[in-house]
Design a protein around this motif. Sequence first.
Motif, mmCIF file in Angstrom:
data_model
loop_
_atom_site.group_PDB
_atom_site.id
_atom_site.type_symbol
_atom_site.label_atom_id
_atom_site.label_comp_id
_atom_site.label_asym_id
_atom_site.label_seq_id
_atom_site.Cartn_x
_atom_site.Cartn_y
_atom_site.Cartn_z
ATOM 1 N N PRO A 1 0.638 -1.753 0.016
ATOM 2 C CA PRO A 1 0.174 0.088 0.021
ATOM 3 C C PRO A 1 1.003 1.082 0.507
ATOM 4 O O PRO A 1 2.006 1.352 0.244
ATOM 5 N N SER A 2 0.510 1.740 -0.320
ATOM 6 C CA SER A 2 1.101 3.783 -0.988
ATOM 7 C C SER A 2 0.590 4.368 0.427
ATOM 8 O O SER A 2 -0.250 4.538 1.316
ATOM 9 N N ALA A 3 1.974 4.953 1.303
ATOM 10 C CA ALA A 3 1.656 5.504 2.618
ATOM 11 C C ALA A 3 1.210 7.059 2.258
ATOM 12 O O ALA A 3 1.945 7.621 1.133
ATOM 13 N N SER A 4 0.901 7.380 2.793
ATOM 14 C CA SER A 4 0.188 9.447 2.738
ATOM 15 C C SER A 4 1.178 9.815 3.474
ATOM 16 O O SER A 4 2.266 9.711 4.636
ATOM 17 N N TYR B 1 1.792 7.315 6.875
ATOM 18 C CA TYR B 1 0.587 6.730 7.568
ATOM 19 C C TYR B 1 0.139 5.996 6.673
ATOM 20 O O TYR B 1 -0.181 6.404 5.270
ATOM 21 N N LEU B 2 -0.271 5.059 6.884
ATOM 22 C CA LEU B 2 -0.986 3.700 5.818
ATOM 23 C C LEU B 2 -1.928 3.731 6.802
ATOM 24 O O LEU B 2 -2.111 3.176 8.255
ATOM 25 N N ALA B 3 -3.650 3.690 6.555
ATOM 26 C CA ALA B 3 -4.342 3.289 7.112
ATOM 27 C C ALA B 3 -4.676 2.004 6.970
ATOM 28 O O ALA B 3 -5.422 1.824 8.531
ATOM 29 N N ASP B 4 -4.654 0.798 6.151
ATOM 30 C CA ASP B 4 -4.697 -0.064 6.368
ATOM 31 C C ASP B 4 -3.761 -1.147 5.183
ATOM 32 O O ASP B 4 -3.469 -1.295 4.758
ATOM 33 N N ALA B 5 -2.984 -1.272 6.556
ATOM 34 C CA ALA B 5 -1.547 -2.580 5.655
ATOM 35 C C ALA B 5 -1.050 -3.265 7.508
ATOM 36 O O ALA B 5 0.058 -2.681 7.617
ATOM 37 N N PRO B 6 -1.571 -4.139 7.456
ATOM 38 C CA PRO B 6 -1.092 -4.746 8.519
ATOM 39 C C PRO B 6 -0.151 -5.761 8.255
ATOM 40 O O PRO B 6 0.633 -6.101 8.958
ATOM 41 N N LEU B 7 0.202 -6.055 6.826
ATOM 42 C CA LEU B 7 1.473 -6.458 7.207
ATOM 43 C C LEU B 7 2.720 -5.075 6.508
ATOM 44 O O LEU B 7 4.267 -6.113 7.684
ATOM 45 N N GLU B 8 2.514 -4.288 6.872
ATOM 46 C CA GLU B 8 3.299 -3.240 7.085
ATOM 47 C C GLU B 8 3.636 -2.741 8.966
ATOM 48 O O GLU B 8 4.772 -2.660 9.203
ATOM 49 N N ALA B 9 2.329 -3.253 9.369
ATOM 50 C CA ALA B 9 2.479 -2.594 10.506
ATOM 51 C C ALA B 9 3.311 -3.731 11.367
ATOM 52 O O ALA B 9 3.458 -3.758 12.684
#
Length: 163
Positions: free
Chosen positions: A6-9, A130-138
């Motif tokens: 996912p792309s980060a803001s 900020y990544l709103a929906d990124a469980p693999l990155e979190a």
Amino acid sequence: MDREPPSASLIAGRQAYAAILEQMAASARMELVILSHAFDAAVYGAEPLVERVKAFCLAHERARVRVLVNQPALAMRSAHRFVELGRRMPSRIGFRQLDDEDRGVIEELAIGDGRSLLHRETPDQLEARYLADAPLEARPHLKTFDELWERGVPAREFSELKI
């Protein structure tokens, strides 16, 4: 099939950082974890954020907020609303300080429900990702947080003084 990350803001400034934290507290259902160098009052003392965290804690029976602070004495020079909320809700909001051996950790981060991630490399950095929906990155950040939490000790500066 490879998954596209996912792309980060890019989030710039303290107010924007606080606004994203508020959004994360509004969307979280179970847990919000925060790692902060000095728990900057300009970010964590903002009334909308504190009210949103309070609503999160009251809305969900199992809701928990865990806060790890690197420099709690520095953070308490400007005791603010978030700390007061934690003092009123100790079963929902926990504060710990980093173990002495982990004091080299200076990154700032917040993770909501193991899915959303707000991260900046240093406390004085003006921009955060900020990544709103990124469980693999979190996930790796949450694993590191959990390890730091286990080694940490209760932040006495944040507990209520009873004389």
